[in-house]
Design a protein around this motif. Structure first.
Motif, PDB file in Angstrom:
ATOM      1  N   LYS A 289      -7.339  -8.626 -53.124  1.00 53.33           N
ATOM      2  CA  LYS A 289      -7.103  -8.885 -51.700  1.00 53.33           C
ATOM      3  C   LYS A 289      -8.037  -8.026 -50.849  1.00 53.33           C
ATOM      4  O   LYS A 289      -7.924  -6.804 -50.818  1.00 53.33           O
TER       5      LYS A 289
ATOM      6  N   THR B 271      -6.713   4.047 -37.215  1.00 53.67           N
ATOM      7  CA  THR B 271      -6.936   4.987 -38.309  1.00 53.67           C
ATOM      8  C   THR B 271      -6.632   6.394 -37.798  1.00 53.67           C
ATOM      9  O   THR B 271      -6.321   6.573 -36.613  1.00 53.67           O
TER      10      THR B 271
ATOM     11  N   HIS C  94      -9.872  -2.999 -48.818  1.00 54.93           N
ATOM     12  CA  HIS C  94      -9.055  -3.384 -49.978  1.00 54.93           C
ATOM     13  C   HIS C  94      -7.592  -3.200 -49.568  1.00 54.93           C
ATOM     14  O   HIS C  94      -7.161  -2.086 -49.264  1.00 54.93           O
ATOM     15  N   VAL C  95      -6.851  -4.281 -49.545  1.00 52.21           N
ATOM     16  CA  VAL C  95      -5.514  -4.285 -48.942  1.00 52.21           C
ATOM     17  C   VAL C  95      -4.514  -3.480 -49.776  1.00 52.21           C
ATOM     18  O   VAL C  95      -4.375  -3.693 -50.980  1.00 52.21           O
ATOM     19  N   THR C  96      -3.799  -2.553 -49.077  1.00 47.40           N
ATOM     20  CA  THR C  96      -2.799  -1.715 -49.750  1.00 47.40           C
ATOM     21  C   THR C  96      -1.378  -2.052 -49.295  1.00 47.40           C
ATOM     22  O   THR C  96      -0.405  -1.638 -49.919  1.00 47.40           O
ATOM     23  N   GLY C  97      -1.249  -2.794 -48.183  1.00 46.25           N
ATOM     24  CA  GLY C  97       0.075  -3.156 -47.690  1.00 46.25           C
ATOM     25  C   GLY C  97      -0.006  -4.257 -46.638  1.00 46.25           C
ATOM     26  O   GLY C  97      -1.012  -4.352 -45.929  1.00 46.25           O
TER      27      GLY C  97
ATOM     28  N   THR D  44      -2.772  -2.909 -44.124  1.00 42.86           N
ATOM     29  CA  THR D  44      -3.373  -1.589 -44.334  1.00 42.86           C
ATOM     30  C   THR D  44      -4.409  -1.684 -45.452  1.00 42.86           C
ATOM     31  O   THR D  44      -4.240  -2.456 -46.406  1.00 42.86           O
ATOM     32  N   CYS D  45      -5.483  -0.896 -45.324  1.00 45.20           N
ATOM     33  CA  CYS D  45      -6.602  -1.006 -46.271  1.00 45.20           C
ATOM     34  C   CYS D  45      -7.198   0.336 -46.617  1.00 45.20           C
ATOM     35  O   CYS D  45      -7.245   1.233 -45.781  1.00 45.20           O
ATOM     36  N   GLU D  46      -7.722   0.395 -47.846  1.00 49.24           N
ATOM     37  CA  GLU D  46      -8.660   1.462 -48.223  1.00 49.24           C
ATOM     38  C   GLU D  46     -10.049   0.881 -48.018  1.00 49.24           C
ATOM     39  O   GLU D  46     -10.260  -0.308 -48.287  1.00 49.24           O
TER      40      GLU D  46
ATOM     41  N   GLN E  43     -10.059   4.741 -44.649  1.00 47.90           N
ATOM     42  CA  GLN E  43      -8.941   3.797 -44.656  1.00 47.90           C
ATOM     43  C   GLN E  43      -8.651   3.379 -43.214  1.00 47.90           C
ATOM     44  O   GLN E  43      -8.991   4.095 -42.271  1.00 47.90           O
TER      45      GLN E  43
ATOM     46  N   HIS F 143     -13.363  -0.377 -48.880  1.00 45.22           N
ATOM     47  CA  HIS F 143     -13.948  -0.874 -50.131  1.00 45.22           C
ATOM     48  C   HIS F 143     -15.473  -0.728 -50.100  1.00 45.22           C
ATOM     49  O   HIS F 143     -16.085  -0.213 -51.028  1.00 45.22           O
TER      50      HIS F 143
ATOM     51  N   LYS G 179       2.265   3.081 -45.076  1.00 46.17           N
ATOM     52  CA  LYS G 179       1.272   3.297 -46.148  1.00 46.17           C
ATOM     53  C   LYS G 179       0.266   4.395 -45.770  1.00 46.17           C
ATOM     54  O   LYS G 179      -0.935   4.277 -46.028  1.00 46.17           O
TER      55      LYS G 179
END
Ligand code: FAD
Length: 167
Positions: A52, A30, A137-140, A119-121, A73, A123, A106
């Motif tokens: 996801k 990060t 929460h998966v972003t990529g 990659t995640c935000e 993230q 959650h 991302k």
């Protein structure tokens, strides 16, 4: 938080038994204030397909704990069998600060040679005993055709394919 009773199970026995569960190895990455932070972790799992979601578990004393809370993230870099150096560096077993380059994916720093990158935000997060479980929460997602780095009984290993059972 509910207080849990310790059933008097020996710490070493518990660690050895848990360490006999073979896992892959990840490096969580990060960035805060333009500074990249990485940490080796094998407490990682997939949680949900729709939506996801994934989970990682970070010890309360690890600096990564605060980094994730601030950045909100993170990326999970699933290591390939040729990334032993990365695993040792980001668990504090090596000190090669200058040798690592991170690829932006991302909006997060990632390790380019990884078998997979997620990659995640952030959650949600749950304090559980002396660890915090962070749900991402998966972003990529990126995937390469490589073999995983494996960790079992305190040692790094490679995957060996067994012959399947014959009918
Ligand atoms: P630091 O101690 O600040 O960082 C860890 C190391 O990474 C340091 O040596 C630092 O120099 C290096 N580093 C950080 N950022 C950079 C950068 N940008 N460039 C170069 N080097 C950098 N702990 C858990 O809590 N959960 C787990 O699931 C877990 N699994 C593990 C699995 C394995 C196989 C191993 C070996 C260790 C595991 N650990 C786990 C332990 C964890 O990796 C170490 O305790 C780690 O040192 C904690 O890191 P930290 O966040 O405190 O950060």
């Amino acid at each position: 938080m509910m207080r849990l009773v310790d059933h008097g199970i020996d710490d070493r026995l518990f660690r050895n038994a848990m360490g006999s569960f073979a896992t892959g190895v990840t490096v969580i990455t990060t960035e805060n204030a333009e500074e990249v932070h990485g940490m080796t972790a094998n407490a990682f799992m997939s949680v949900s397909l729709k939506p996801k979601l994934i989970a990682i578990s970070i010890g309360e004393n690890a600096r990564m704990h605060q980094h994730i809370k601030e950045a909100k993230q993170f990326a999970v870099n699933i290591l390939s069998s040729d990334q032993l150096t990365e695993s040792k560096q980001f668990s504090g077993q090596l000190n090669l600060e200058s040798e690592f380059t991170f690829l932006n994916y991302k909006g997060l720093p990632t390790l380019e040679e990884s078998l997979a990158v997620v990659t995640c935000e952030l959650h949600s997060d749950y304090v559980v005993g002396d660890h915090t479980i962070f749900i991402g929460h998966v972003t990529g997602v990126k995937l390469q055709q490589k073999d995983p780095l494996v960790f079992s009984k305190g040692k790094y290993r490679e995957l060996k394919e067994l012959e399947d059972l014959k009918e």
